[in-house]
Design an enzyme around this catalytic site. Structure first.
Site, short mmCIF file in Angstrom:
data_model
loop_
_atom_site.label_atom_id
_atom_site.label_comp_id
_atom_site.label_asym_id
_atom_site.label_seq_id
_atom_site.Cartn_x
_atom_site.Cartn_y
_atom_site.Cartn_z
N HIS A 118 -54.01 17.91 1.31
CA HIS A 118 -53.61 16.52 1.52
C HIS A 118 -54.75 15.75 2.16
O HIS A 118 -55.08 14.63 1.74
CB HIS A 118 -52.38 16.45 2.45
CG HIS A 118 -51.08 16.77 1.79
ND1 HIS A 118 -50.77 18.01 1.34
CD2 HIS A 118 -50.00 15.99 1.52
CE1 HIS A 118 -49.55 18.00 0.81
NE2 HIS A 118 -49.05 16.77 0.91
N HIS B 287 1.71 2.97 -3.33
CA HIS B 287 0.69 3.67 -4.12
C HIS B 287 1.07 5.14 -4.27
O HIS B 287 1.12 5.66 -5.38
CB HIS B 287 -0.67 3.57 -3.44
CG HIS B 287 -1.46 2.38 -3.86
ND1 HIS B 287 -1.95 2.23 -5.13
CD2 HIS B 287 -1.87 1.29 -3.18
CE1 HIS B 287 -2.62 1.10 -5.21
NE2 HIS B 287 -2.58 0.51 -4.04
N ASP C 29 -7.01 -6.58 -4.53
CA ASP C 29 -6.86 -5.51 -5.50
C ASP C 29 -7.14 -5.98 -6.92
O ASP C 29 -7.55 -5.19 -7.77
CB ASP C 29 -5.44 -4.93 -5.44
CG ASP C 29 -5.24 -4.01 -4.26
OD1 ASP C 29 -6.24 -3.55 -3.69
OD2 ASP C 29 -4.07 -3.75 -3.91
N GLN D 239 0.82 -1.20 0.00
CA GLN D 239 0.00 0.00 0.00
C GLN D 239 0.86 1.25 0.00
O GLN D 239 0.51 2.25 -0.63
CB GLN D 239 -0.93 0.00 1.22
CG GLN D 239 -1.95 -1.11 1.20
CD GLN D 239 -2.73 -1.15 -0.09
OE1 GLN D 239 -3.47 -0.24 -0.41
NE2 GLN D 239 -2.57 -2.22 -0.86
N GLU E 199 -9.52 1.18 5.27
CA GLU E 199 -9.95 0.72 3.95
C GLU E 199 -9.73 -0.79 3.81
O GLU E 199 -10.63 -1.54 3.46
CB GLU E 199 -9.17 1.48 2.88
CG GLU E 199 -9.50 1.05 1.45
CD GLU E 199 -8.58 1.68 0.43
OE1 GLU E 199 -8.94 1.67 -0.76
OE2 GLU E 199 -7.48 2.16 0.79
N HIS E 200 -8.51 -1.23 4.08
CA HIS E 200 -8.15 -2.66 4.04
C HIS E 200 -7.71 -3.11 5.42
O HIS E 200 -6.85 -2.46 6.03
CB HIS E 200 -6.99 -2.92 3.07
CG HIS E 200 -7.19 -2.38 1.68
ND1 HIS E 200 -6.59 -1.21 1.23
CD2 HIS E 200 -7.93 -2.86 0.65
CE1 HIS E 200 -6.94 -1.01 -0.02
NE2 HIS E 200 -7.76 -1.97 -0.40
#
Length: 441
Positions: A430, A272, A371, A269, A337-338
């Site tokens: 109504h 990235h 991934d 990671q 996230e992971h």
């Protein structure tokens, strides 16, 4: 920096027992969002120009930002023939891998399909929900040197499984560079139209429509800060998937997994970008030391070692916790996230995990598998938004409509209730509308 001279990483160490651990954790997790005044001003100008001038504005901005020489929409449009040609050009091994990944992603997402339902009440009134796919979806895919065929599969296949009528892909081609793997992935994933434009101008075209690019109902897919800002700006005119932050991994380990495995998971990671975040939680101090040594050893061989090294130094952490239960509590606070749970019998901890985009159980389940080819989607909530958000899925491309079908008896019964409530709110029309269907006593 070379493999014979490993990088030195000054990765921070934290301990959950420290009195100021909460403050340290908050500092570690702090991240500035995509909001930027200058970027937002630029994006606003681009959106206005595309709304007013359509394809001409798209061509102008694409030529300026991506160093192209487009003259008409025909110059940035690709046909199904072009996609199939790319599929034929790529090496057989890459085609096989793309098709294998696509098959697994498609199989997983078929389980997410929602179905319409109805039930009938005793007086004959029918209530229910109708599920229908969106008509048109736009997918943004980064292009040029940073090309991600996996992103095409993860965004297009759920839309295809949902039954979306038309899937449009935009992908920038800076200096005219197009990646055959990305185009081949589009062919495999069921993309209908591809336009080789990107940036805020592509998002604007998808949201507003031009002569060549039809307006879509939803825009999904990752991009740079200008793309993220444009997606934020057009939200409401169209739907979007999310405003994604940097990639994150949090690993919980009991100290019995090979430290090289865990170190490489953290590096996967970190490579990235410099803002990516990699965190290890473990109750075993000796194991934390071993992972730190592995990081030093393994970083030097990575082509993106400078990026990964900066990521680990600026945003990474090795955290000692009291127990696996303590680690899960910290993880739930972070909402990563992971999340890798690299422990013995990891499934027993699953009910305790409240907040995570994707959960990877066991010592042999590397996050990188998710991934590309495990099957679940890799478009996941970041920056703590897993507290209230979910992975991209088929349900993101389906809409729900309520169904109400009153029998005469049902209209009488419900009309009396609605009339009373409407008058209580001061809405006489109504009340009368409901009352017209009420039987006289």
């Amino acid at each position: 920096m070379s493999s014979s001279h490993p990088a030195m990483i000054n990765i921070r160490r934290l301990d959950s027992r420290d009195t100021d651990f909460d403050r340290q954790l908050d500092e570690l997790l702090a991240w500035e969002s995509v909001a930027d005044t200058q970027v937002e001003a630029t994006v606003a100008e681009i959106l206005q120009q595309v709304r007013e001038r359509g394809d001409d504005a798209v061509i102008e901005y694409t030529n300026r930002f991506d160093r192209r020489e487009l003259r008409s929409a025909a110059d940035f449009s690709l046909s199904q023939v072009d996609l199939q040609a790319a599929l034929e050009r790529i090496p057989a091994a890459e085609r096989t891998a793309l098709e294998a990944a696509a098959g697994r992603i498609r199989d997983y997402h078929r389980h997410q399909l929602q179905e319409s339902w109805q039930y009938r009440e005793a007086d004959g009134t029918v209530l229910g929900q109708q599920i229908a796919p969106m008509e048109r979806v736009g997918i943004y895919v980064p292009g040029g040197k940073a090309s991600y065929p996996s992103s095409v599969l993860m965004n297009a296949i759920p839309a295809s499984v949902a039954g979306v009528d038309s899937i449009t892909m935009v992908v920038p081609a800076p200096d005219g560079q197009l990646n055959d793997l990305v185009l081949a992935a589009a062919a495999i994933a069921g993309v209908d139209r591809v336009f080789t434009v990107g940036g805020a101008q592509a998002v604007a075209a998808l949201a507003c429509g031009t002569d060549s690019i039809r307006r879509v109902d939803k825009i999904v897919g990752p991009g740079n800060i200008f793309v993220a800002a444009a997606k934020r700006a057009v939200f409401g005119r169209v739907a979007i998937d999310m405003i994604a932050g940097p990639s994150e991994i949090l690993v919980i380990c009991d100290g019995k997994t090979d430290p090289d495995w865990i170190a490489m998971d953290l590096l996967s990671q970190a490579e990235h970008d410099q803002q990516a975040q990699s965190i290890l939680l473990s109750p075993d101090t000796a194991f934390i030391d071993a992972v730190a040594a592995s990081l030093e050893k393994l970083l030097g061989d990575l082509p993106r070692r400078d990026i990964a090294g900066r990521s680990l130094q600026d945003r990474g952490a090795l955290v000692r916790v009291d127990s696996i239960e303590d680690a899960i509590a910290v993880s739930n606070r972070i909402a990563p996230e992971h999340l890798e749970v690299s422990v013995e019998a990891p499934e027993k901890y699953l009910p305790q995990i409240r907040h995570a985009g994707a959960i990877f159980l066991g010592r042999h389940t590397a996050e990188a598998l998710g991934d590309y080819c495990a099957g679940p989607n890799h478009v996941l909530p970041t920056s703590g938004t897993a507290r209230f958000s979910s992975p991209l899925g088929v349900y993101d491309f389906q809409k729900r409509s309520s169904i109400i079908y009153c029998s005469p008896e049902g209209a009488d019964r419900l009309g009396r209730v609605a009339g009373t409530l409407a008058r209580g709110e001061g809405l006489e029309a109504h009340a009368r509308s409901a009352g017209y269907r009420v039987k006289e006593k």
